[in-house]
Design a protein around this motif. Structure first.
Motif, PDB file in Angstrom:
ATOM      1  N   ASP A 130       0.837  -1.148   0.118  1.00 29.67           N
ATOM      2  CA  ASP A 130      -0.044   0.033   0.271  1.00 29.67           C
ATOM      3  C   ASP A 130       0.775   1.248   0.002  1.00 29.67           C
ATOM      4  O   ASP A 130       0.557   2.260  -0.646  1.00 29.67           O
ATOM      5  N   ALA A 133       2.075   1.820  -3.261  1.00 33.23           N
ATOM      6  CA  ALA A 133       0.988   2.171  -4.239  1.00 33.23           C
ATOM      7  C   ALA A 133       1.019   3.501  -4.007  1.00 33.23           C
ATOM      8  O   ALA A 133       0.816   4.413  -5.241  1.00 33.23           O
ATOM      9  N   SER A 134       0.877   4.186  -2.986  1.00 31.52           N
ATOM     10  CA  SER A 134       0.538   5.589  -2.693  1.00 31.52           C
ATOM     11  C   SER A 134       1.791   6.265  -3.126  1.00 31.52           C
ATOM     12  O   SER A 134       1.370   7.636  -3.924  1.00 31.52           O
ATOM     13  N   GLU A 137       1.607   6.201  -7.040  1.00 30.85           N
ATOM     14  CA  GLU A 137       0.675   7.121  -7.605  1.00 30.85           C
ATOM     15  C   GLU A 137       0.915   8.692  -7.682  1.00 30.85           C
ATOM     16  O   GLU A 137       0.781   9.311  -8.385  1.00 30.85           O
ATOM     17  N   ARG A 138       1.625   8.858  -6.559  1.00 33.72           N
ATOM     18  CA  ARG A 138       2.262  10.420  -6.253  1.00 33.72           C
ATOM     19  C   ARG A 138       3.327  10.695  -7.250  1.00 33.72           C
ATOM     20  O   ARG A 138       3.283  11.886  -7.970  1.00 33.72           O
ATOM     21  N   ARG A 140       3.399   9.146 -10.310  1.00 33.00           N
ATOM     22  CA  ARG A 140       3.095   9.144 -11.603  1.00 33.00           C
ATOM     23  C   ARG A 140       1.986  10.410 -11.767  1.00 33.00           C
ATOM     24  O   ARG A 140       2.114  10.791 -12.891  1.00 33.00           O
ATOM     25  N   SER A 141       1.525  10.710 -10.893  1.00 36.08           N
ATOM     26  CA  SER A 141       0.562  12.129 -10.949  1.00 36.08           C
ATOM     27  C   SER A 141       1.244  13.330 -10.915  1.00 36.08           C
ATOM     28  O   SER A 141       0.561  14.524 -11.367  1.00 36.08           O
ATOM     29  N   SER A 180       0.991   6.560 -19.391  1.00 33.38           N
ATOM     30  CA  SER A 180       0.066   7.001 -18.372  1.00 33.38           C
ATOM     31  C   SER A 180      -1.404   6.514 -18.517  1.00 33.38           C
ATOM     32  O   SER A 180      -1.847   6.072 -19.648  1.00 33.38           O
ATOM     33  N   GLU A 181      -2.078   6.447 -17.259  1.00 34.11           N
ATOM     34  CA  GLU A 181      -3.271   5.720 -17.270  1.00 34.11           C
ATOM     35  C   GLU A 181      -4.422   6.419 -18.628  1.00 34.11           C
ATOM     36  O   GLU A 181      -4.969   5.683 -19.400  1.00 34.11           O
ATOM     37  N   GLY A 299       2.350   1.291 -12.710  1.00 32.33           N
ATOM     38  CA  GLY A 299       1.040   1.633 -12.100  1.00 32.33           C
ATOM     39  C   GLY A 299       0.740   0.425 -10.872  1.00 32.33           C
ATOM     40  O   GLY A 299       0.778  -0.699 -11.340  1.00 32.33           O
ATOM     41  N   PRO A 300      -0.234   0.918  -9.768  1.00 28.94           N
ATOM     42  CA  PRO A 300      -0.165  -0.323  -8.866  1.00 28.94           C
ATOM     43  C   PRO A 300      -1.099  -1.354  -9.175  1.00 28.94           C
ATOM     44  O   PRO A 300      -0.964  -2.401  -8.753  1.00 28.94           O
ATOM     45  N   GLU A 301      -2.192  -0.926  -9.965  1.00 34.78           N
ATOM     46  CA  GLU A 301      -3.239  -1.872 -10.463  1.00 34.78           C
ATOM     47  C   GLU A 301      -2.616  -2.860 -11.372  1.00 34.78           C
ATOM     48  O   GLU A 301      -2.824  -4.062 -11.181  1.00 34.78           O
TER      49      GLU A 301
END
Ligand code: F6P
Length: 558
Positions: A130, A133-134, A137-138, A140-141, A180-181, A299-301
């Motif tokens: 987790d 993942a966080s 995400e930070r 990547r975003s 990117s997503e 990405g985490p997913e």
């Protein structure tokens, strides 16, 4: 029930099942795959196994039903299943390091219970996942900012061996998943630095901007000289690019390790550390925090999909009956060739350019795990252990070393790995090339197995004097692994398939697949020799060859 206590275990080559295989091998003699296929029209369909999305065809192996029965008997006599269960249970089966071997816990579902010394490790595994993942995400975003307030555009993973090969291989394998997503901007580029040769870092830093670069220093022990040396140089590069402000390090360096003390000593804030545990072996660590660079990229997913792929094969390995158990079959077939056919190498030939680094990854997995010459009790082995593992993607190898595979004097069993569909996003022309690629894979399996005999060559009009040169003996065994598409889940399945294959072989060969003492001597000697090169110090006790080389090196450096 056979005794699995290391000291009292019957040595594999003294088991009656081993002797039975030897006799069987002698009886089989040069039985040809042409005849085996002719005798059983169902063979191609019968000798297959399915695990998750992976379809295995092992019909082109030099085996009969009897061979397979005897190999299964060997696995049973070696109590492979007992050791497997001990691994999944968290027993300390890595006896020389007194550690549990629990890479399977890294992909256990949240509600699973896997205990080490009475403590359930699964909540910790998910806490770190987790946290990864966080963080991912930070980054990547763009929420994670560098020292000057810029978003990160490039990640450099610094690590070696298991702290490099897994994420580097998987990053390349999953490149199509790195955008990117939303697909509206390029994904984060990840580069991998492993070699202590300064050229590696030099080239990997080329074109990078320190303000937008994040380093992930990955080292289980955080004592590995190559990694710490490269990390130190990377820090110097960063600081010189960002005006020397040491606070920059916290925004541009994170660590992955089991060793918080050493991480802090190096100067990385342990809040920026992603931990894993001593029960994860380096070469089994891709799905621990060592996969952080990969998670940032895909990405985490997607990363979780990969873990699910691993889990699918774990469950299969744990529960499938031995005759359908793909890792068992692959492991036993390898033993058949090394012990009873004298094979000394094993080729892994992915018909997927994305899997270009898969053979490199498997080299560590297989050769560091089972390249051993004493058994678990420390007695010299009198049976062959791990073969040399090698390979490159098809079709390139076909125009290089396949000559030897087809007509050389060595038997080289090979794995052909391919996919029904290319990855998404290619142009129609490139998609069309996929059929050609796969036609080559199927053709190679066929040619290796069945060859071309002199009569066939002559019937094709080959001049008599050339017939021996243009004849193919065949009988060269392959496993074909076919899946729909190279997705994160399928990649996880493939890796787990090989992890457990290695496990099966180590269990039968009775070696500790989870230590690697063989890498230590060279490391210690390098430490002794280095001062002679850098400071001209005398190294006492050098042999005459090494002493002369050192002295020549020094004189060449003026
Ligand atoms: O030297 C071999 C080895 O210990 C491998 O087993 C390991 O994957 C690699 O070095 C890197 O070790 P670390 O992650 O501790 O830097």
């Amino acid at each position: 029930m056979p005794d699995t206590t290391a000291n009292e275990r019957t040595r594999p080559d003294r088991l009656p099942e081993w002797a039975a295989l030897g006799e069987h091998r002698a009886k089989l003699g040069d039985a040809h795959l042409r005849d085996l296929f002719a005798a059983d029209p169902e063979r191609g369909g019968r000798y297959t196994a399915q695990v998750g999305d992976l379809h295995l065809d092992y019909s082109k192996h030099l085996v009969t039903d009897e061979t397979l029965r005897l190999l299964r008997a060997l696995a049973e006599a070696s109590d492979v299943a007992g050791l497997r269960d001990a691994m999944f249970r968290g027993d300390r089966i890595n006896t020389t390091e007194n550690r549990a071997v629990l890479h399977t816990a890294l992909r256990a579902p949240r509600d699973a219970v896997v205990e080490v010394d009475g403590e359930n490790v699964v909540p910790e595994v998910h806490r770190v996942l987790d946290k990864m993942a966080s963080f991912a995400e930070r980054v990547r975003s763009g929420a994670w900012r560098g020292h000057r307030g810029d978003a990160i555009t490039a990640v450099v993973n610094i690590g070696i061996g298991g702290s490099d090969l897994g994420p580097a291989m998987a990053y390349e394998a999953l490149l199509p998943y790195t955008a990117s997503e939303t697909g509206d901007k390029p994904g984060i580029e990840v580069r991998f630095v492993s070699n202590v040769d300064g050229a590696d870092l030099h080239e990997k830093l080329r074109g990078l901007d320190p303000a937008t670069t994040l380093f992930i220093v990955s080292s289980k022990t955080f004592t590995t000289v190559e990694t710490l040396t490269n990390a130190t140089s990377a820090r110097a590069w960063l600081l010189s690019g960002l005006g020397g402000e040491v606070e920059a390090v916290a925004r541009h360096f994170v660590a992955v390790s089991t060793n918080a003390e050493k991480v802090a000593e190096f100067g990385i804030d342990t809040r920026n550390m992603f931990e894993f545990w001593d029960w994860v072996g380096g070469r089994y660590s891709l799905d621990s925090a060592i996969g952080l660079s990969l998670m940032v990229a895909i990405g985490p997913e997607r990363f979780r999909e990969m873990l699910e792929g691993f889990r699918t094969v774990d469950e299969h390995f744990r529960t499938a009956p031995i005759e359908d158990n793909a890792p068992m079959l692959m492991g036993l077939l390898g033993i058949w060739y090394s012990a009873f056919h004298g094979a000394q190498s094993h080729a892994v030939l992915p018909y997927s350019h994305y899997l270009a680094r898969f053979p490199d990854y498997l080299q560590q997995l297989e050769m560091e795990s089972n390249g051993k010459s004493v058994d678990r009790a420390g007695r010299p082995v009198s049976w062959p252990t791990a073969p040399v593992v090698w390979g490159t993607p098809g079709t390139n190898g076909q125009h290089a070393y396949f000559q030897l595979l087809h007509q050389g004097t060595q038997l080289v069993p090979a794995d052909l790995i391919g996919f029904a569909r290319p990855v998404p996003g290619m142009t129609a022309e490139l998609i069309a090339q996929h059929d050609l690629l796969m036609a080559n894979m199927f053709a190679q399996g066929q040619a290796l197995a069945f060859g071309k005999d002199p009569d066939e060559a002559a019937a094709e009009g080959v001049p008599p004097e050339q017939v021996p040169h243009r004849t193919f003996g065949g009988n060269r065994p392959t496993t074909t692994v076919l899946a729909d598409e190279l997705t994160p889940s399928v990649l996880g399945q493939l890796i787990a398939l090989y992890e457990h294959k290695v496990f099966v072989q180590g269990a039968v060969w009775d070696v500790n697949s989870f230590d690697q003492w063989g890498v230590e001597l060279g490391k210690a000697l390098a430490k002794r020799i280095e001062p002679a090169l850098t400071a001209g110090e005398e190294v006492p006790g050098l042999d005459s060859s090494t002493a002369a080389l050192v002295s020549r090196y020094r004189s060449l450096n003026g």
